[in-house]
Design a protein around this motif. Structure first.
Motif, PDB file in Angstrom:
ATOM      1  N   ALA A   1       0.949  -1.191  -0.025  1.00  0.00           N
ATOM      2  CA  ALA A   1      -0.119  -0.103  -0.100  1.00  0.00           C
ATOM      3  C   ALA A   1       0.846   1.487  -0.037  1.00  0.00           C
ATOM      4  O   ALA A   1       0.474   2.278  -0.804  1.00  0.00           O
ATOM      5  N   ALA A   2       1.949   1.420   0.832  1.00  0.00           N
ATOM      6  CA  ALA A   2       2.912   2.561   0.786  1.00  0.00           C
ATOM      7  C   ALA A   2       3.623   2.731  -0.378  1.00  0.00           C
ATOM      8  O   ALA A   2       3.726   3.602  -0.889  1.00  0.00           O
ATOM      9  N   LEU A   3       3.842   1.597  -1.157  1.00  0.00           N
ATOM     10  CA  LEU A   3       4.632   1.493  -2.306  1.00  0.00           C
ATOM     11  C   LEU A   3       3.684   2.231  -3.582  1.00  0.00           C
ATOM     12  O   LEU A   3       4.035   2.959  -4.253  1.00  0.00           O
ATOM     13  N   LEU A   4       2.352   1.747  -3.311  1.00  0.00           N
ATOM     14  CA  LEU A   4       1.435   2.283  -4.220  1.00  0.00           C
ATOM     15  C   LEU A   4       1.099   3.738  -4.262  1.00  0.00           C
ATOM     16  O   LEU A   4       1.193   4.270  -5.263  1.00  0.00           O
ATOM     17  N   VAL A   5       1.012   4.165  -3.011  1.00  0.00           N
ATOM     18  CA  VAL A   5       0.627   5.436  -2.788  1.00  0.00           C
ATOM     19  C   VAL A   5       2.133   6.283  -3.387  1.00  0.00           C
ATOM     20  O   VAL A   5       1.777   7.481  -3.883  1.00  0.00           O
TER      21      VAL A   5
ATOM     22  N   VAL B   1       2.177   6.751  -7.019  1.00  0.00           N
ATOM     23  CA  VAL B   1       1.105   7.595  -7.555  1.00  0.00           C
ATOM     24  C   VAL B   1       1.629   9.115  -7.301  1.00  0.00           C
ATOM     25  O   VAL B   1       1.648   9.685  -8.431  1.00  0.00           O
ATOM     26  N   PHE B   2       2.329   9.367  -6.235  1.00  0.00           N
ATOM     27  CA  PHE B   2       2.847  10.457  -6.182  1.00  0.00           C
ATOM     28  C   PHE B   2       4.006  10.870  -7.121  1.00  0.00           C
ATOM     29  O   PHE B   2       4.366  12.022  -7.676  1.00  0.00           O
ATOM     30  N   ALA B   3       4.884  10.028  -7.224  1.00  0.00           N
ATOM     31  CA  ALA B   3       6.071   9.843  -8.079  1.00  0.00           C
ATOM     32  C   ALA B   3       5.455  10.246  -9.548  1.00  0.00           C
ATOM     33  O   ALA B   3       6.023  10.827 -10.278  1.00  0.00           O
ATOM     34  N   ALA B   4       4.443   9.271 -10.053  1.00  0.00           N
ATOM     35  CA  ALA B   4       3.914   9.628 -11.334  1.00  0.00           C
ATOM     36  C   ALA B   4       3.315  10.767 -11.604  1.00  0.00           C
ATOM     37  O   ALA B   4       3.488  11.565 -12.430  1.00  0.00           O
TER      38      ALA B   4
ATOM     39  N   PHE C   1       3.899  16.415 -13.946  1.00  0.00           N
ATOM     40  CA  PHE C   1       3.915  17.621 -13.863  1.00  0.00           C
ATOM     41  C   PHE C   1       5.163  18.388 -14.425  1.00  0.00           C
ATOM     42  O   PHE C   1       5.327  19.356 -15.028  1.00  0.00           O
ATOM     43  N   LEU C   2       6.076  17.715 -14.199  1.00  0.00           N
ATOM     44  CA  LEU C   2       7.552  18.041 -14.765  1.00  0.00           C
ATOM     45  C   LEU C   2       7.445  18.133 -16.231  1.00  0.00           C
ATOM     46  O   LEU C   2       7.956  18.946 -16.912  1.00  0.00           O
ATOM     47  N   LEU C   3       6.917  17.133 -16.947  1.00  0.00           N
ATOM     48  CA  LEU C   3       6.932  17.247 -18.283  1.00  0.00           C
ATOM     49  C   LEU C   3       5.898  17.982 -18.754  1.00  0.00           C
ATOM     50  O   LEU C   3       6.249  18.505 -19.791  1.00  0.00           O
ATOM     51  N   PHE C   4       4.939  18.288 -17.940  1.00  0.00           N
ATOM     52  CA  PHE C   4       4.084  19.372 -18.487  1.00  0.00           C
ATOM     53  C   PHE C   4       4.582  20.667 -18.392  1.00  0.00           C
ATOM     54  O   PHE C   4       4.480  21.574 -19.287  1.00  0.00           O
TER      55      PHE C   4
END
Length: 86
Positions: A61-65, A68-71, A76-79
């Motif tokens: 669960a922690a890795l999934l969260v 999601v934040f890293a993605a 945002f960086l690509l935008f």
């Protein structure tokens, strides 16, 4: 002038009203419920295998969260690079 109707209120005995139960474990005035001893409501402690499964689930669960934040940060960086700063 207008005549205002008086709202009738029924008086209740305040001793019967319970807003919040204050019989909390750990307080000096705590009284355990009748028929229960210390630890009577607890089941068996989890076995080693069950404990490892719970820790694995929490890690997933922690890795999934985190993913999601890293993605979100990557998008945002690509935008910013390809849309906003052009």
């Amino acid at each position: 002038m207008e005549e205002r109707k008086k709202i009738e209120t029924t008086e209740e005995d305040e001793d019967e009203i319970v807003v919040a139960k204050m019989n909390v474990d750990g307080m000096p005035w705590y009284v355990p419920p009748a028929g229960q001893e210390d630890g009577a409501g607890e089941g068996d402690p989890p076995s080693r295998r069950e404990m490892l499964r719970m820790m694995g689930g929490a890690l997933k669960a922690a890795l999934l969260v985190g993913a999601v934040f890293a993605a979100g940060m990557l998008l945002f960086l690509l935008f910013c690079v390809f849309v906003w700063f052009r």
